[in-house]
Enzyme design. Structure first.
Site, PDB file in Angstrom:
ATOM      1  N   ARG A  91       0.771  -1.274   0.009  1.00  0.00           N
ATOM      2  CA  ARG A  91      -0.328  -0.269   0.065  1.00  0.00           C
ATOM      3  C   ARG A  91       0.772   1.295   0.054  1.00  0.00           C
ATOM      4  O   ARG A  91       0.492   1.961   0.528  1.00  0.00           O
ATOM      5  CB  ARG A  91      -0.942   0.119   0.988  1.00  0.00           C
ATOM      6  N   SER A 129     -11.133  -0.593   3.154  1.00  0.00           N
ATOM      7  CA  SER A 129     -10.735  -0.659   4.281  1.00  0.00           C
ATOM      8  C   SER A 129     -10.286   0.754   4.974  1.00  0.00           C
ATOM      9  O   SER A 129      -9.223   1.546   4.569  1.00  0.00           O
ATOM     10  CB  SER A 129      -8.968  -1.489   3.963  1.00  0.00           C
ATOM     11  N   GLU A 147      -5.356   4.232   6.376  1.00  0.00           N
ATOM     12  CA  GLU A 147      -5.168   3.772   5.004  1.00  0.00           C
ATOM     13  C   GLU A 147      -4.811   4.992   3.902  1.00  0.00           C
ATOM     14  O   GLU A 147      -4.975   5.761   3.367  1.00  0.00           O
ATOM     15  CB  GLU A 147      -5.300   2.879   4.338  1.00  0.00           C
TER      16      GLU A 147
HETATM   17  N1  EPU Z   1     -11.411 -10.417   9.658  1.00  0.00           N
HETATM   18  C1  EPU Z   1     -11.853 -10.901  10.551  1.00  0.00           C
HETATM   19  N2  EPU Z   1     -12.589 -10.231  11.424  1.00  0.00           N
HETATM   20  C2  EPU Z   1     -13.832  -9.556  10.024  1.00  0.00           C
HETATM   21  C3  EPU Z   1     -13.268  -9.337   8.612  1.00  0.00           C
HETATM   22  C4  EPU Z   1     -11.437 -10.255   8.605  1.00  0.00           C
HETATM   23  O1  EPU Z   1     -11.367 -11.486  11.739  1.00  0.00           O
HETATM   24  O2  EPU Z   1     -14.818  -8.474  10.018  1.00  0.00           O
HETATM   25  C5  EPU Z   1     -10.191 -12.016   9.203  1.00  0.00           C
HETATM   26  C6  EPU Z   1     -10.838 -13.152   8.355  1.00  0.00           C
HETATM   27  O3  EPU Z   1     -11.477 -13.717   8.685  1.00  0.00           O
HETATM   28  C7  EPU Z   1      -9.301 -13.099   7.440  1.00  0.00           C
HETATM   29  C8  EPU Z   1      -8.056 -11.859   7.915  1.00  0.00           C
HETATM   30  O4  EPU Z   1      -8.991 -11.292   8.458  1.00  0.00           O
HETATM   31  O5  EPU Z   1      -8.475 -13.772   8.665  1.00  0.00           O
HETATM   32  C9  EPU Z   1      -7.913 -11.189   6.672  1.00  0.00           C
HETATM   33  O6  EPU Z   1     -10.063 -10.254   6.032  1.00  0.00           O
HETATM   34  P1  EPU Z   1     -10.196  -9.977   4.411  1.00  0.00           P
HETATM   35  O7  EPU Z   1     -10.075 -11.321   3.924  1.00  0.00           O
HETATM   36  O8  EPU Z   1     -11.317 -10.045   4.492  1.00  0.00           O
HETATM   37  O9  EPU Z   1      -8.801  -9.339   3.867  1.00  0.00           O
HETATM   38  P2  EPU Z   1      -8.759  -7.644   4.417  1.00  0.00           P
HETATM   39  O10 EPU Z   1      -6.920  -7.728   4.797  1.00  0.00           O
HETATM   40  O11 EPU Z   1      -9.150  -6.806   6.076  1.00  0.00           O
HETATM   41  C10 EPU Z   1      -7.511  -6.571   2.664  1.00  0.00           C
HETATM   42  C11 EPU Z   1      -7.088  -5.367   1.848  1.00  0.00           C
HETATM   43  C12 EPU Z   1      -8.545  -5.217   1.722  1.00  0.00           C
HETATM   44  C13 EPU Z   1      -8.514  -6.634   0.376  1.00  0.00           C
HETATM   45  C14 EPU Z   1      -8.395  -7.418   0.915  1.00  0.00           C
HETATM   46  C15 EPU Z   1      -8.887  -8.950   0.153  1.00  0.00           C
HETATM   47  C16 EPU Z   1      -5.326  -3.509   3.312  1.00  0.00           C
HETATM   48  C17 EPU Z   1      -5.618  -2.348   4.180  1.00  0.00           C
HETATM   49  N3  EPU Z   1      -6.545  -4.269   3.186  1.00  0.00           N
HETATM   50  O12 EPU Z   1      -8.159  -6.870   3.726  1.00  0.00           O
HETATM   51  O13 EPU Z   1      -8.253  -3.760   0.103  1.00  0.00           O
HETATM   52  O14 EPU Z   1      -9.299  -5.972  -0.826  1.00  0.00           O
HETATM   53  O15 EPU Z   1      -7.053  -7.918   1.798  1.00  0.00           O
HETATM   54  O16 EPU Z   1      -7.258  -9.172  -0.539  1.00  0.00           O
HETATM   55  O17 EPU Z   1      -4.625  -4.584   3.379  1.00  0.00           O
HETATM   56  C18 EPU Z   1      -9.210  -1.581   0.796  1.00  0.00           C
HETATM   57  O18 EPU Z   1      -7.274  -1.398   0.735  1.00  0.00           O
HETATM   58  O19 EPU Z   1      -9.627  -0.835   0.940  1.00  0.00           O
HETATM   59  C19 EPU Z   1      -8.882  -3.195   0.683  1.00  0.00           C
HETATM   60  C20 EPU Z   1     -11.231  -3.889   0.722  1.00  0.00           C
END
Ligand code: EPU
Length: 345
Positions: free
Chosen positions: A168, A245, A341
């Protein structure tokens, strides 16, 4: 068409709520929609007014009115500019909609961007924060970009290495190109390898393809799966304003991650190339009790704790108050500092 004069390009006292996906009330003193490099060149680097470069407005928190010149980059156009044995090279204007570019390249038979389907925003903003999702980062498909240095009028050409991409982040983010408005990204070229292979290791994506019983997905099918996951988990800004995010996923050293995992065995952990460990901010926020919880007219989304949503009529101060409360809760429980972010103006 006759090139318009600078005076004709600039609008006064423009409402930004409808131009940003968090829909916070704010106005720009001056606003210009820039459709060509010639328009930009006309603008030069002069003037004492503060500037800001606006793309799709999907990664922006307006705390208050902007007393400067907001440059909305709307340079459009996309085409195949080259092809060799290894790859297709596609060049797109900074103002092109990101998802439209993904869809179009897939329809042409040039896969490679499918994991990044449905990310809001523009092509020109994508390299600034090195957008990423479902196991792929823009940097992996990036070839080069063109920018204009407004004070000198010179065109800059940067290859992948010069852009210093990181999670990012990029040279542009580090140097704040979008914040000072002196250098503007105008065209981006992507390299889409012909030796394509599906990237389906990300858990959510693998599960979705399993559910659809697709063992050997095409780029198109991966895009469709990503769209389905995003529609299920992430709020549509048109219905529930948000900026994706709200915090970065924190990257911590291995020893710290190990100590934390000993206390919290379900802690999601992603080991990075350098040995450090990326943690899931969404998980930390949920465990801190903020998933689905509101403060004023804003809240952390009930289906994805990392997304801050505007339930209607919120102000920038309410957003900052919630972000501060969430940071304090995560700091208190895990001794981890969450960094926002989106750009906060
Ligand atoms: N999780 C939770 N609670 C929640 C949501 C998620 O415990 O409410 C856990 C999930 O179970 C998983 C982990 O957190 O183990 C990661 O969750 P997720 O796969 O939804 O991805 P994220 O890390 O929350 C990142 C990016 C997103 C991108 C997704 C999918 C960042 C800051 N965010 O989110 O990007 O869509 O991965 O690759 O890196 C954005 O940047 O605006 C964005 C949406």
């Amino acid at each position: 068409m006759k090139a318009r004069t600078l005076r004709e390009l600039v609008e006064h006292d423009v409402d930004l709520a409808a131009r940003t996906t968090l829909a916070l009330p704010a106005r720009a003193a001056l606003y210009a929609r820039i459709k060509s490099v010639a328009h930009l060149a006309k603008l030069g680097g002069h003037g004492t007014r503060r500037r800001f470069i606006l793309g799709g407005g999907s990664n922006l928190v307006m705390r208050s009115d902007f007393d400067g010149l907001m440059l909305h980059i709307a340079i459009t156009g996309r085409r195949l500019i080259g092809e060799d044995g290894d790859a297709w090279y596609v060049r797109a204007g900074a103002g092109e909609n990101w998802h439209d570019l993904v869809t179009w390249t897939l329809a042409q038979g040039w896969p490679g961007l499918e994991n990044l389907a449905l990310i809001p925003g523009t092509v020109g903003a994508a390299p600034i924060q090195n957008i990423g999702a479902y196991g792929l980062e823009l940097s992996e498909r990036f070839h080069s970009l063109e920018a204009i240095d407004l004070p000198s009028g010179k065109t800059l050409r940067l290859d992948r290495q010069a852009c210093r991409f990181a999670y990012r982040s990029s040279l542009f983010k580090e140097e704040g190109w979008h914040l000072d408005g002196q250098r503007v990204i105008t065209w981006v070229t992507f390299r889409l390898p012909k030796a394509w292979s599906a990237q389906t290791a990300y858990a959510d994506l693998a599960d979705e393809l399993d559910r659809q019983a697709i063992a050997r997905p095409t780029g198109q099918q991966i895009a469709e799966a990503v769209v389905a996951i995003r529609r299920r988990k992430l709020p549509d800004p048109a219905l529930l304003p948000n900026a994706g995010s709200f915090f970065h996923n924190p990257i911590v050293d291995a020893a710290f991650a190990e100590r934390l995992a000993a206390a919290h065995p379900r802690l999601p952990r992603y080991v990075q190339a350098d040995g450090r460990v990326k943690l899931a901010a969404a998980w930390l926020i949920e465990q801190s009790g903020w998933k689905g919880r509101c403060l004023g007219r804003v809240g952390m989304y009930e289906k994805q704790a990392l997304v801050l949503v505007n339930h209607g009529g919120a102000t920038g101060s309410e957003v900052i108050a919630l972000a501060t409360a969430v940071q304090a809760a995560v700091r208190e429980r895990f001794a981890i500092e969450l960094t926002p972010e989106p750009v906060i103006l």
